[in-house]
Design a protein around this motif. Structure first.
Motif, PDB file in Angstrom:
ATOM      1  N   ARG A   1       0.817  -1.222   0.000  1.00 23.55           N
ATOM      2  CA  ARG A   1       0.000   0.000   0.000  1.00 23.55           C
ATOM      3  C   ARG A   1       0.842   1.260   0.000  1.00 23.55           C
ATOM      4  O   ARG A   1       0.352   2.358  -0.210  1.00 23.55           O
ATOM      5  CB  ARG A   1      -0.901   0.018   1.236  1.00 23.55           C
ATOM      6  N   PHE A   2       2.120   1.136   0.297  1.00 21.83           N
ATOM      7  CA  PHE A   2       3.028   2.274   0.336  1.00 21.83           C
ATOM      8  C   PHE A   2       4.343   1.858  -0.319  1.00 21.83           C
ATOM      9  O   PHE A   2       4.742   0.711  -0.253  1.00 21.83           O
ATOM     10  CB  PHE A   2       3.314   2.692   1.795  1.00 21.83           C
ATOM     11  N   GLY A   3       5.032   2.849  -0.940  1.00 22.67           N
ATOM     12  CA  GLY A   3       6.391   2.593  -1.390  1.00 22.67           C
ATOM     13  C   GLY A   3       6.517   2.103  -2.820  1.00 22.67           C
ATOM     14  O   GLY A   3       5.624   2.306  -3.652  1.00 22.67           O
ATOM     15  N   GLU A   4       7.625   1.446  -3.092  1.00 24.20           N
ATOM     16  CA  GLU A   4       8.015   1.145  -4.476  1.00 24.20           C
ATOM     17  C   GLU A   4       7.044   0.205  -5.196  1.00 24.20           C
ATOM     18  O   GLU A   4       6.988   0.185  -6.431  1.00 24.20           O
ATOM     19  CB  GLU A   4       9.436   0.570  -4.524  1.00 24.20           C
ATOM     20  N   ALA A   5       6.263  -0.578  -4.452  1.00 23.72           N
ATOM     21  CA  ALA A   5       5.316  -1.512  -5.087  1.00 23.72           C
ATOM     22  C   ALA A   5       4.282  -0.769  -5.929  1.00 23.72           C
ATOM     23  O   ALA A   5       3.624  -1.368  -6.782  1.00 23.72           O
ATOM     24  CB  ALA A   5       4.610  -2.342  -4.021  1.00 23.72           C
ATOM     25  N   LEU A   6       4.131   0.532  -5.708  1.00 20.35           N
ATOM     26  CA  LEU A   6       3.129   1.312  -6.443  1.00 20.35           C
ATOM     27  C   LEU A   6       3.652   1.785  -7.804  1.00 20.35           C
ATOM     28  O   LEU A   6       2.943   2.466  -8.539  1.00 20.35           O
ATOM     29  CB  LEU A   6       2.673   2.497  -5.587  1.00 20.35           C
ATOM     30  N   TYR A   7       4.888   1.434  -8.136  1.00 18.78           N
ATOM     31  CA  TYR A   7       5.475   1.798  -9.441  1.00 18.78           C
ATOM     32  C   TYR A   7       5.560   0.531 -10.268  1.00 18.78           C
ATOM     33  O   TYR A   7       5.851  -0.544  -9.737  1.00 18.78           O
ATOM     34  CB  TYR A   7       6.878   2.400  -9.242  1.00 18.78           C
ATOM     35  N   ASP A   8       5.346   0.658 -11.591  1.00 15.77           N
ATOM     36  CA  ASP A   8       5.422  -0.558 -12.389  1.00 15.77           C
ATOM     37  C   ASP A   8       6.884  -0.948 -12.634  1.00 15.77           C
ATOM     38  O   ASP A   8       7.807  -0.173 -12.377  1.00 15.77           O
ATOM     39  CB  ASP A   8       4.595  -0.438 -13.679  1.00 15.77           C
ATOM     40  N   ALA A   9       7.050  -2.174 -13.126  1.00 17.29           N
ATOM     41  CA  ALA A   9       8.396  -2.731 -13.263  1.00 17.29           C
ATOM     42  C   ALA A   9       9.266  -1.869 -14.180  1.00 17.29           C
ATOM     43  O   ALA A   9      10.466  -1.685 -13.925  1.00 17.29           O
ATOM     44  CB  ALA A   9       8.308  -4.153 -13.792  1.00 17.29           C
ATOM     45  N   ASP A  10       8.667  -1.316 -15.249  1.00 17.76           N
ATOM     46  CA  ASP A  10       9.441  -0.485 -16.174  1.00 17.76           C
ATOM     47  C   ASP A  10      10.011   0.727 -15.454  1.00 17.76           C
ATOM     48  O   ASP A  10      11.176   1.089 -15.619  1.00 17.76           O
ATOM     49  CB  ASP A  10       8.556   0.017 -17.329  1.00 17.76           C
ATOM     50  N   GLN A  11       9.171   1.385 -14.653  1.00 18.70           N
ATOM     51  CA  GLN A  11       9.640   2.577 -13.935  1.00 18.70           C
ATOM     52  C   GLN A  11      10.709   2.198 -12.912  1.00 18.70           C
ATOM     53  O   GLN A  11      11.709   2.897 -12.776  1.00 18.70           O
ATOM     54  CB  GLN A  11       8.470   3.271 -13.238  1.00 18.70           C
TER      55      GLN A  11
ATOM     56  N   LEU B   1      15.370   3.208 -12.233  1.00 19.21           N
ATOM     57  CA  LEU B   1      15.846   3.845 -10.997  1.00 19.21           C
ATOM     58  C   LEU B   1      17.016   3.105 -10.370  1.00 19.21           C
ATOM     59  O   LEU B   1      17.061   1.868 -10.414  1.00 19.21           O
ATOM     60  CB  LEU B   1      14.712   3.842  -9.965  1.00 19.21           C
ATOM     61  N   PRO B   2      17.931   3.843  -9.732  1.00 17.94           N
ATOM     62  CA  PRO B   2      18.928   3.163  -8.908  1.00 17.94           C
ATOM     63  C   PRO B   2      18.209   2.424  -7.767  1.00 17.94           C
ATOM     64  O   PRO B   2      17.154   2.884  -7.311  1.00 17.94           O
ATOM     65  CB  PRO B   2      19.773   4.315  -8.324  1.00 17.94           C
ATOM     66  N   ASP B   3      18.765   1.303  -7.309  1.00 17.22           N
ATOM     67  CA  ASP B   3      18.109   0.513  -6.259  1.00 17.22           C
ATOM     68  C   ASP B   3      17.770   1.361  -5.040  1.00 17.22           C
ATOM     69  O   ASP B   3      16.688   1.249  -4.466  1.00 17.22           O
ATOM     70  CB  ASP B   3      19.027  -0.646  -5.813  1.00 17.22           C
ATOM     71  N   ALA B   4      18.718   2.235  -4.640  1.00 13.90           N
ATOM     72  CA  ALA B   4      18.493   3.024  -3.414  1.00 13.90           C
ATOM     73  C   ALA B   4      17.324   3.984  -3.573  1.00 13.90           C
ATOM     74  O   ALA B   4      16.626   4.282  -2.603  1.00 13.90           O
ATOM     75  CB  ALA B   4      19.755   3.800  -3.039  1.00 13.90           C
ATOM     76  N   ALA B   5      17.087   4.473  -4.793  1.00 10.27           N
ATOM     77  CA  ALA B   5      15.966   5.397  -4.999  1.00 10.27           C
ATOM     78  C   ALA B   5      14.649   4.643  -4.869  1.00 10.27           C
ATOM     79  O   ALA B   5      13.701   5.128  -4.232  1.00 10.27           O
ATOM     80  CB  ALA B   5      16.066   6.058  -6.370  1.00 10.27           C
ATOM     81  N   ALA B   6      14.590   3.441  -5.469  1.00 11.59           N
ATOM     82  CA  ALA B   6      13.351   2.652  -5.358  1.00 11.59           C
ATOM     83  C   ALA B   6      13.119   2.253  -3.906  1.00 11.59           C
ATOM     84  O   ALA B   6      12.001   2.335  -3.390  1.00 11.59           O
ATOM     85  CB  ALA B   6      13.449   1.419  -6.247  1.00 11.59           C
ATOM     86  N   LEU B   7      14.187   1.858  -3.256  1.00  9.21           N
ATOM     87  CA  LEU B   7      14.091   1.406  -1.864  1.00  9.21           C
ATOM     88  C   LEU B   7      13.649   2.533  -0.930  1.00  9.21           C
ATOM     89  O   LEU B   7      12.959   2.306   0.062  1.00  9.21           O
ATOM     90  CB  LEU B   7      15.468   0.892  -1.434  1.00  9.21           C
ATOM     91  N   ALA B   8      14.034   3.747  -1.288  1.00 13.16           N
ATOM     92  CA  ALA B   8      13.710   4.901  -0.434  1.00 13.16           C
ATOM     93  C   ALA B   8      12.287   5.388  -0.643  1.00 13.16           C
ATOM     94  O   ALA B   8      11.849   6.316   0.030  1.00 13.16           O
ATOM     95  CB  ALA B   8      14.680   6.044  -0.728  1.00 13.16           C
ATOM     96  N   SER B   9      11.559   4.788  -1.566  1.00 16.94           N
ATOM     97  CA  SER B   9      10.212   5.277  -1.853  1.00 16.94           C
ATOM     98  C   SER B   9       9.293   5.071  -0.655  1.00 16.94           C
ATOM     99  O   SER B   9       9.142   3.966  -0.146  1.00 16.94           O
ATOM    100  CB  SER B   9       9.651   4.525  -3.071  1.00 16.94           C
TER     101      SER B   9
END
Ligand SMILES: C[S@@+](CC[C@H](N)C(=O)[O-])C[C@H]1O[C@@H](n2cnc3c(N)ncnc32)[C@H](O)[C@@H]1O
Length: 271
Positions: free
Chosen positions: A44-54, A58-66
Motif C-alpha cells: 500500500r506504500f512505497g516502491e510496489a506502487l510503481y510498475d516494473a518499467d519505472q 531507478l537506482p536501487d536506493a531510490a526505489a528502496l527509499a520510496s
C-alpha cells in the motif's frame, strides 16, 4: 500537553531523517521500503506502487527509499519540456522519473526539509545520470521558488504531514503558471471520519492522523484558486482512509481561457 505545530514538524523531520539513514546504511537497508506508515502493508506504500518499467529506470536506493502512497508521475501526465516541482521529494524517486519524462528541455525540482533525504536524493539522481534536476532545501508551506514558475506540481504522501495545509495549497497556486496543474498522491479520509477517528487509525508521522478528508481537500483547492478539482480513492490504507489521486488546474483569468470576459453591470445604464 498538546504538541505544537513546530514540535510536530520536528517529529516528522526526525522520522524521515531516520528513514533516509536506514536506506543509506546498506547493512540496514530493508527498513527503507514501504515504511511511510508504521507497520503498514508494503503493497500500500512505497516502491510496489510503481510498475516494473519505472523501477527499472531507478537506482536501487531510490526505489528502496520510496515512501509514497501512489505514483504522481503517472497522475500528472508529464510532457517533454515541462517544469515540475515535487513537494517533499524524499529519496528522489519522483524527481528522477519526472526529469526523465520531461527530457533535456524540461526541468524537475525536488523540495524537502530533511537534510538526510536531500543527501540521499542528490546521490540517487547522480547515480541515475540526471542532469535536469535540482533538490532544494525548504518547507512546502513556503516554497523557495518564484511565482508562476512551474507547469506542474506533484507530491507523494507529504501534504498529509503538513501542519498548515492551507499554506501548502496557496503555495502550489502561487508557484504554478496560470493553467498549470497539480497531480498529487496522498492519504485522504472519508468525510464521515472526524479528526479524532483519523488519529485512532494511525500516527501523524505515519501519514494517517494528519490526512484531510475528501471534501476538505476539494474545498481547500477551490479556495486556493483551482478548478477541475478531483479527489479519487485508489486503495484503502486503513479503515475509511485511502491512498488517493488529487488533481486540479490553476484557474486562468477568464479572458485567457478563451471565455468571454463578462462586463460588470453598472448602475449608470450608460450602454
Ligand atoms: C512520506 S515521505 C515521502 C517521500 C517521497 N515523496 C516519496 O514518495 O518517497 C515524506 C517526505 O516529505 C518530507 N516533508 C514532510 N513534511 C515536510 C514539509 N513540511 N516541508 C518539506 N518537506 C517535508 C520529509 O522530509 C520526507 O522526505
Amino acid at each position: 500537553m498538546t504538541t505544537s505545530a513546530e514540535e510536530l514538524r520536528e517529529e516528522v523531520r526526525r522520522r524521515y531523517a531516520e528513514s533516509a539513514r536506514a536506506v543509506t546504511d546498506e547493512t540496514n537497508c530493508g527498513c527503507g521500503s514501504g515504511s511511510c506508515c508504521d507497520g503498514e502493508d508494503a503493497t500500500r506504500f512505497g516502491e510496489a506502487l510503481y510498475d516494473a518499467d519505472q523501477r527499472g529506470e531507478l537506482p536501487d536506493a531510490a526505489a528502496l527509499a520510496s515512501l509514497g502512497c501512489g505514483n504522481p508521475t503517472v497522475v500528472a501526465d508529464l510532457h517533454e519540456g515541462e517544469s515540475v516541482l515535487d513537494l517533499g521529494s524524499g529519496g528522489g524517486i519522483d524527481v528522477i522519473l519526472s526529469a526523465k519524462r520531461v527530457g533535456p528541455a524540461g526541468f524537475a525540482y525536488g523540495l524537502d526539509m530533511t537534510d538526510e533525504m536531500l543527501a540521499l536524493a542528490r546521490r540517487n539522481a547522480e547515480d541515475a545520470g540526471i542532469k535536469n534536476a535540482i533538490f532544494l532545501k525548504g518547507v512546502i508551506e513556503e516554497v523557495p521558488l518564484p511565482a508562476d514558475s512551474v507547469d506542474v506540481v506533484i507530491s507523494n504522501c507529504v501534504i498529509n504531514l503538513s501542519t498548515d495545509k492551507a499554506a501548502v495549497l496557496a503555495e502550489i497556486a502561487r508557484v504554478l503558471r496560470p493553467g498549470g496543474r497539480v497531480g498529487v498522491s496522498d492519504v485522504v479520509a472519508e468525510d464521515r471520519l472526524s479528526s479524532e477517528e483519523r488519529a485512532e487509525r494511525g500516527s501523524y508521522v505515519g501519514c494517517i492522523a494528519g490526512a484531510l478528508s475528501k471534501s476538505e481537500y476539494e474545498e481547500g483547492l477551490k479556495a486556493a484558486g483551482f478548478e477541475e478539482v478531483s479527489v479519487t480513492f485508489t486503495h484503502e490504507v486503513a479503515e475509511g482512509m485511502h491512498g488517493a489521486i488529487v488533481k486540479a488546474v490553476k484557474t486562468l483569468e477568464p479572458g485567457k481561457r478563451g471565455l468571454p470576459v463578462i462586463q460588470e453591470a453598472t448602475s449608470s445604464g450608460c450602454c
